[in-house]
Design an enzyme around this catalytic site. Structure first.
Site, PDB file in Angstrom:
ATOM      1  N   GLU A  30       0.835  -1.223   0.000  1.00 21.00           N
ATOM      2  CA  GLU A  30       0.000   0.000   0.000  1.00 21.00           C
ATOM      3  C   GLU A  30       0.866   1.269   0.000  1.00 21.00           C
ATOM      4  O   GLU A  30       2.072   1.218   0.237  1.00 21.00           O
ATOM      5  CB  GLU A  30      -0.945   0.006   1.203  1.00 21.00           C
ATOM      6  CG  GLU A  30      -0.233   0.067   2.539  1.00 21.00           C
ATOM      7  CD  GLU A  30      -1.075   0.701   3.648  1.00 21.00           C
ATOM      8  OE1 GLU A  30      -1.522   1.849   3.472  1.00 21.00           O
ATOM      9  OE2 GLU A  30      -1.246   0.055   4.692  1.00 21.00           O
ATOM     10  N   LYS A 165      -3.142  -1.607  15.612  1.00 21.22           N
ATOM     11  CA  LYS A 165      -2.648  -0.799  16.736  1.00 21.22           C
ATOM     12  C   LYS A 165      -3.742  -0.614  17.760  1.00 21.22           C
ATOM     13  O   LYS A 165      -4.916  -0.510  17.419  1.00 21.22           O
ATOM     14  CB  LYS A 165      -2.248   0.587  16.232  1.00 21.22           C
ATOM     15  CG  LYS A 165      -0.924   0.603  15.547  1.00 21.22           C
ATOM     16  CD  LYS A 165      -0.334   2.000  15.562  1.00 21.22           C
ATOM     17  CE  LYS A 165       0.971   2.010  14.810  1.00 21.22           C
ATOM     18  NZ  LYS A 165       0.824   2.424  13.437  1.00 21.22           N
TER      19      LYS A 165
HETATM   20  N1  PSU Z   1      -2.617   1.587  10.747  1.00 22.01           N
HETATM   21  C1  PSU Z   1      -1.286   1.621  10.853  1.00 22.01           C
HETATM   22  N2  PSU Z   1      -0.574   2.211   9.866  1.00 22.01           N
HETATM   23  C2  PSU Z   1      -1.163   2.779   8.780  1.00 22.01           C
HETATM   24  C3  PSU Z   1      -2.591   2.717   8.671  1.00 22.01           C
HETATM   25  C4  PSU Z   1      -3.267   2.125   9.674  1.00 22.01           C
HETATM   26  O1  PSU Z   1      -0.744   1.124  11.826  1.00 22.01           O
HETATM   27  O2  PSU Z   1      -0.470   3.338   7.906  1.00 22.01           O
HETATM   28  C5  PSU Z   1      -3.253   3.298   7.454  1.00 22.01           C
HETATM   29  C6  PSU Z   1      -3.570   2.182   6.458  1.00 22.01           C
HETATM   30  O3  PSU Z   1      -3.429   2.697   5.147  1.00 22.01           O
HETATM   31  C7  PSU Z   1      -5.026   1.896   6.744  1.00 22.01           C
HETATM   32  C8  PSU Z   1      -5.526   3.278   7.056  1.00 22.01           C
HETATM   33  O4  PSU Z   1      -5.714   1.301   5.670  1.00 22.01           O
HETATM   34  O5  PSU Z   1      -4.504   3.882   7.829  1.00 22.01           O
HETATM   35  C9  PSU Z   1      -6.847   3.256   7.804  1.00 22.01           C
HETATM   36  O6  PSU Z   1      -7.383   4.542   7.866  1.00 22.01           O
HETATM   37  P1  PSU Z   1      -8.888   4.747   8.372  1.00 22.01           P
HETATM   38  O7  PSU Z   1      -8.888   4.360   9.815  1.00 22.01           O
HETATM   39  O8  PSU Z   1      -9.167   6.192   8.181  1.00 22.01           O
HETATM   40  O9  PSU Z   1      -9.740   3.858   7.519  1.00 22.01           O
END
Ligand code: PSU
Ligand code: MN
Length: 308
Positions: A30, A165
């Protein structure tokens, strides 16, 4: 895969196209992790190193993003640099955001959800990243649930990650995945890893001892027509795991700052990630980088098994 059926909005890099045409294993990566997940220049270095780890393991990396409004599976080194330098000013793209970024001809950094979508379009089934999005703490009030979970419910790509996390509510995240029928596999573990730590108070659905067993699981799921994703949770290597108390304290502080500053929507996760990283200093960045490498190695091993 028949290349003539390729989605007209999607470009494959020459390396990815030749691997797919030859039926060779490909691992998706990603790009939100590059632009929003790590600081410059470690983000660009990590993105390049993780690609090299996949090549060294015998598969082809496909870093996924939107560049000038085109969906890309496979980026050049310059394109990785562009996203890495631009950082948070690049649009963070989930399923909802893809049509806007494409129609406007913009760059977009793809989240787990958007990366799964583009990987599936390209015919790539295995994807390595750091952590997935999930159900946020306090979601009972805020309704903040990552679109990653819905994508896992529908799109047939396996995501190798270090768990999630604990900025998230891991228990609610597990419940949501269960309702949506998304299997959570633990690689050589019974406990759901919590990114910086190898364990949490949550379990996985099934413990798997080898990449081969995971590949057989995927073959059975998709072979019988059960569409949707799979979470493959791979604990951070022991040497890089962090002390739970230190991480917990940073997360509590980041969450309370987010609440005071009324951070919500798509800004929430990047805000929490960057505050936790700042509060824990360089240690958490080094751990973050190593767990991504570790996930790339496992994803590569699974992809190789799929092609045996
Ligand atoms: N969690 C992490 N590192 C990240 C992300 C999440 O530990 O870089 C990023 C990933 O791209 C994940 C996104 O898909 O954040 C999720 O964002 P949201 O909670 O807004 O859907
Ligand atoms: Mn959200």
């Amino acid at each position: 895969m028949d290349r003539t059926t390729l989605n007209p909005w999607l470009d494959l890099s020459p390396e990815v196209e030749s691997a797919l045409n030859a039926g060779k294993p490909v691992v998706a990566l990603e790009s939100t992790i590059i632009s929003h997940g790590m600081p410059w220049p470690q983000n660009a270095e990590t993105a390049r190193q993780v690609e090299q780890i996949i090549r060294d393991g015998g598969a082809t990396p496909a870093t996924i993003a939107v560049i000038d409004g085109r969906l890309k599976a496979g980026l050049s080194s310059e394109q990785i640099d562009t996203l890495a330098r631009a950082g948070q000013s690049v649009a963070k793209c989930s399923r909802r955001d893809l049509p806007f970024v494409v129609a406007q001809g913009l760059h977009g950094a793809t989240t787990v959800a958007a990366t799964m979508i583009i990987a599936a379009m390209a015919g790539i089934r295995i994807f390595a990243t750091g952590g997935i999005g999930g159900v946020h703490r306090g979601a009972q009030q805020s309704f903040d649930i990552s679109a990653d979970l819905q994508e896992l419910a529908h799109t047939s790509v396996a995501v190798v990650c270090a768990g999630a996390k604990s900025i998230l509510d891991l228990g609610l995240t597990r419940e949501y995945l269960e309702t949506q029928g998304v299997p959570v596999l633990g690689y050589q573990t019974d406990s759901l890893p919590a990114f910086y730590t190898r364990e949490s108070d949550q379990s996985v659905d099934y413990r798997m001892e080898s990449p081969k067993a995971i590949a057989s699981f995927l073959e059975a799921k998709w072979g019988m027509g059960l569409h949707g994703g799979v979470v493959i949770a791979n604990p951070i290597p022991e040497a890089y795991a962090m002390e739970k108390a230190i991480i917990d304290q940073a997360i509590e502080q980041a969450l309370s700052e987010a609440e005071k500053q009324r951070i919500s929507g798509k800004e929430s996760t990047p805000f929490l990630l960057s505050r936790v990283a700042e509060l824990t200093g360089g240690d958490s960045l080094a751990s973050n980088i190593q767990l991504v490498f570790n996930n790339a190695r496992l994803a590569t091993a699974i992809a190789l098994n799929q092609f045996e």
